[in-house]
Write an enzyme that holds these catalytic residues in place. Structure first.
Site, PDB file in Angstrom:
ATOM      1  N   PHE A 210      69.172  48.275  -0.820  1.00 51.15           N
ATOM      2  CA  PHE A 210      67.829  47.438  -0.665  1.00 51.15           C
ATOM      3  C   PHE A 210      68.101  46.791   0.686  1.00 51.15           C
ATOM      4  CE2 PHE A 210      65.806  48.816  -4.652  1.00 51.15           C
ATOM      5  CZ  PHE A 210      66.912  49.241  -5.687  1.00 51.15           C
TER       6      PHE A 210
ATOM      7  N   SER B 266      76.960  44.121  -4.404  1.00 53.06           N
ATOM      8  CA  SER B 266      75.809  43.373  -4.494  1.00 53.06           C
ATOM      9  C   SER B 266      75.721  42.253  -3.318  1.00 53.06           C
ATOM     10  CB  SER B 266      75.803  42.858  -5.856  1.00 53.06           C
ATOM     11  OG  SER B 266      74.270  42.211  -5.892  1.00 53.06           O
ATOM     12  N   SER B 267      74.270  42.098  -2.946  1.00 53.80           N
ATOM     13  CA  SER B 267      74.035  40.974  -1.967  1.00 53.80           C
ATOM     14  C   SER B 267      74.185  39.712  -2.742  1.00 53.80           C
ATOM     15  CB  SER B 267      72.971  41.242  -1.111  1.00 53.80           C
ATOM     16  OG  SER B 267      71.790  41.328  -1.940  1.00 53.80           O
TER      17      SER B 267
ATOM     18  N   THR C  76      75.702  53.721  -3.003  1.00 54.91           N
ATOM     19  CA  THR C  76      75.311  54.383  -1.696  1.00 54.91           C
ATOM     20  C   THR C  76      76.128  55.404  -1.450  1.00 54.91           C
ATOM     21  OG1 THR C  76      76.778  52.723  -0.713  1.00 54.91           O
ATOM     22  CG2 THR C  76      74.476  52.276  -0.457  1.00 54.91           C
TER      23      THR C  76
ATOM     24  N   HIS D 196      68.705  45.615 -15.194  1.00 57.77           N
ATOM     25  CA  HIS D 196      67.436  45.784 -14.449  1.00 57.77           C
ATOM     26  C   HIS D 196      66.774  46.906 -15.099  1.00 57.77           C
ATOM     27  CE1 HIS D 196      68.341  43.124 -10.835  1.00 57.77           C
ATOM     28  NE2 HIS D 196      68.166  42.309 -12.048  1.00 57.77           N
TER      29      HIS D 196
ATOM     30  N   CYS E  10      49.997  58.196 -20.500  1.00 61.15           N
ATOM     31  CA  CYS E  10      50.628  58.087 -21.806  1.00 61.15           C
ATOM     32  C   CYS E  10      50.221  59.212 -22.624  1.00 61.15           C
ATOM     33  CB  CYS E  10      50.262  56.626 -22.345  1.00 61.15           C
ATOM     34  SG  CYS E  10      50.670  56.523 -24.173  1.00 61.15           S
TER      35      CYS E  10
ATOM     36  N   ASP F 292      70.174  53.557 -11.804  1.00 61.11           N
ATOM     37  CA  ASP F 292      70.598  55.172 -11.792  1.00 61.11           C
ATOM     38  C   ASP F 292      71.485  55.821 -12.554  1.00 61.11           C
ATOM     39  OD1 ASP F 292      72.712  54.140  -9.062  1.00 61.11           O
ATOM     40  OD2 ASP F 292      73.200  54.207 -10.952  1.00 61.11           O
TER      41      ASP F 292
HETATM   42  N1  APR Z   1      80.581  49.465  -0.376  1.00 57.12           N
HETATM   43  C1  APR Z   1      80.627  48.128  -0.361  1.00 57.12           C
HETATM   44  N2  APR Z   1      79.337  47.350  -0.235  1.00 57.12           N
HETATM   45  C2  APR Z   1      78.324  48.130  -0.037  1.00 57.12           C
HETATM   46  C3  APR Z   1      78.246  49.528   0.255  1.00 57.12           C
HETATM   47  C4  APR Z   1      79.534  50.201  -0.041  1.00 57.12           C
HETATM   48  N3  APR Z   1      79.680  51.456   0.036  1.00 57.12           N
HETATM   49  N4  APR Z   1      77.200  49.898   0.539  1.00 57.12           N
HETATM   50  C5  APR Z   1      76.401  48.771   0.654  1.00 57.12           C
HETATM   51  N5  APR Z   1      77.089  47.813   0.296  1.00 57.12           N
HETATM   52  C6  APR Z   1      76.449  46.372   0.285  1.00 57.12           C
HETATM   53  C7  APR Z   1      75.479  45.998   1.137  1.00 57.12           C
HETATM   54  O1  APR Z   1      76.059  45.581   2.451  1.00 57.12           O
HETATM   55  C8  APR Z   1      74.937  44.794   0.426  1.00 57.12           C
HETATM   56  O2  APR Z   1      75.405  43.512   0.712  1.00 57.12           O
HETATM   57  O3  APR Z   1      76.144  46.298  -1.130  1.00 57.12           O
HETATM   58  C9  APR Z   1      75.199  45.206  -1.108  1.00 57.12           C
HETATM   59  C10 APR Z   1      73.776  45.814  -1.603  1.00 57.12           C
HETATM   60  O4  APR Z   1      72.783  44.605  -1.971  1.00 57.12           O
HETATM   61  P1  APR Z   1      71.239  44.817  -2.297  1.00 57.12           P
HETATM   62  O5  APR Z   1      71.102  45.924  -1.346  1.00 57.12           O
HETATM   63  O6  APR Z   1      70.793  43.572  -2.114  1.00 57.12           O
HETATM   64  O7  APR Z   1      71.350  45.572  -3.620  1.00 57.12           O
HETATM   65  P2  APR Z   1      71.507  44.566  -4.925  1.00 57.12           P
HETATM   66  O8  APR Z   1      72.584  43.429  -5.004  1.00 57.12           O
HETATM   67  O9  APR Z   1      71.929  45.550  -6.201  1.00 57.12           O
HETATM   68  O10 APR Z   1      69.955  44.213  -5.205  1.00 57.12           O
HETATM   69  C11 APR Z   1      69.611  43.325  -6.411  1.00 57.12           C
HETATM   70  O11 APR Z   1      67.319  43.623  -5.850  1.00 57.12           O
HETATM   71  O12 APR Z   1      65.472  44.903  -5.136  1.00 57.12           O
HETATM   72  C12 APR Z   1      66.112  44.281  -6.288  1.00 57.12           C
HETATM   73  O13 APR Z   1      66.062  45.454  -8.438  1.00 57.12           O
HETATM   74  C13 APR Z   1      66.635  45.543  -7.029  1.00 57.12           C
HETATM   75  O14 APR Z   1      68.602  45.694  -8.491  1.00 57.12           O
HETATM   76  C14 APR Z   1      67.917  45.565  -7.154  1.00 57.12           C
HETATM   77  C15 APR Z   1      68.280  43.730  -7.060  1.00 57.12           C
HETATM   78 ZN    ZN Z   2      49.876  54.302 -24.488  1.00 55.70          ZN
END
Ligand code: APR
Ligand code: ZN
Length: 247
Positions: free
Chosen positions: A35, A192-193, A28, A119, A151, A104
């Site tokens: 997400f 990550s959540s 972010t 992923h 394709c 990314d």
């Molecule tokens: N520093 C620390 N934590 C952060 C920051 C930051 N700068 N910015 C956001 N966060 C936290 C958010 O509060 C949240 O708890 O990072 C977490 C991101 O969680 P998600 O948005 O659920 O992302 P992620 O855990 O990667 O999702 C897993 O879900 O939709 C699918 O395939 C997609 O790979 C993704 C998977």
């Molecule tokens: Zn093809």
């Protein structure tokens, strides 16, 4: 009890090898929305309409409109201090590998070598019919002429090489990630959540194999009670301070 970066540094030193598991929260600060934050992608787009393999088969053009937007954001993004700190810790032999849920490619661009993309990534798109794999540059060029890239071999619509809900994870990647989680003395989760399986289950792999868990994340996760150290803070600042503390 609130933990500090020096608690985390001690854990990284004492519980080697350290494997890092990252999610959207580490990107972010590169301008890539996550997400599940209130301002996250799923607050604007219904994942059931844009991020499932069923949705893709039903309406590939609609899913490609979503990904075309994401490709623009993702290709414009630059690694941030959080990515750079992890690459530095790998160089110093303090981080063995980064398992990432992110598509990314920012860990690799930051200089990390051992990166496991559980992923998939936007680096290529593939044909579900004939298996042809097309690099990102060609996909972006094709998106200029048509809303869903065909394709080059058989004309079917290409699919981004990212894991959509309802799809299996790339077997090599998830097997490697499980192996790393089991050998880890410390699994450090960043941004990550931990809401999505099977990746969230890597935490249990480490702990049940006798390793320790640390979590750096803004906001709660369902695995906080398993963590020896938990820091509710920004990934960039916290990881930079961690690299500093371990210098
Ligand atoms: N520093 C620390 N934590 C952060 C920051 C930051 N700068 N910015 C956001 N966060 C936290 C958010 O509060 C949240 O708890 O990072 C977490 C991101 O969680 P998600 O948005 O659920 O992302 P992620 O855990 O990667 O999702 C897993 O879900 O939709 C699918 O395939 C997609 O790979 C993704 C998977
Ligand atoms: Zn093809």
């Amino acid at each position: 009890m609130a933990h500090t970066v020096s608690d985390l540094a001690a854990l990284v030193r004492e519980r080697q090898p350290c494997v890092v598991l990252t999610g959207a929260g580490i990107s972010t600060e590169s301008g890539v929305p996550d997400f599940r934050s209130p301002s996250g992608i799923w607050a604007k787009y219904d994942p059931m309409e844009y991020a499932t393999i069923t949705a893709f088969r039903r309406d590939p053009v609609k899913v490609w409109e979503f990904y075309a937007l994401r490709f623009e954001l993702l290709t414009a993004a630059e690694p941030n201090p959080g990515h750079l700190a992890l690459a530095e810790l790998e160089r110093r032999g303090l981080v063995t590998a980064v398992v990432t849920q992110n598509i990314d490619g920012l860990h690799t661009r930051a200089g990390s070598h051992a990166v496991v993309e559980v992923h998939g990534s936007i680096r290529s798109a593939s044909c579900l019919d004939c298996g042809e794999r097309v690099p990102l540059e060609e996909v972006i060029a094709a998106l200029r002429d048509s809303p869903a890239p065909p394709c080059p071999q058989c004309g079917a619509v290409l699919k981004p090489d990212v894991v959509m809900f309802g799809e299996l994870l790339p077997a090599l990647a998830i097997d490697r990630a499980i192996e790393l989680a089991r050998l880890a003395g410390l699994l450090l989760v960043v941004g990550s959540s931990l809401e999505v399986h099977p990746v969230a289950g890597l935490t249990g792999e480490t702990v049940s194999a006798g390793g320790a868990l640390a979590i750096v994340n803004r906001g709660q996760t369902p695995f906080d009670r398993l963590a020896s150290v938990r820091i509710d803070g920004g990934a960039g600042a916290t990881l930079s301070a961690l690299a500093e503390a371990l210098a």
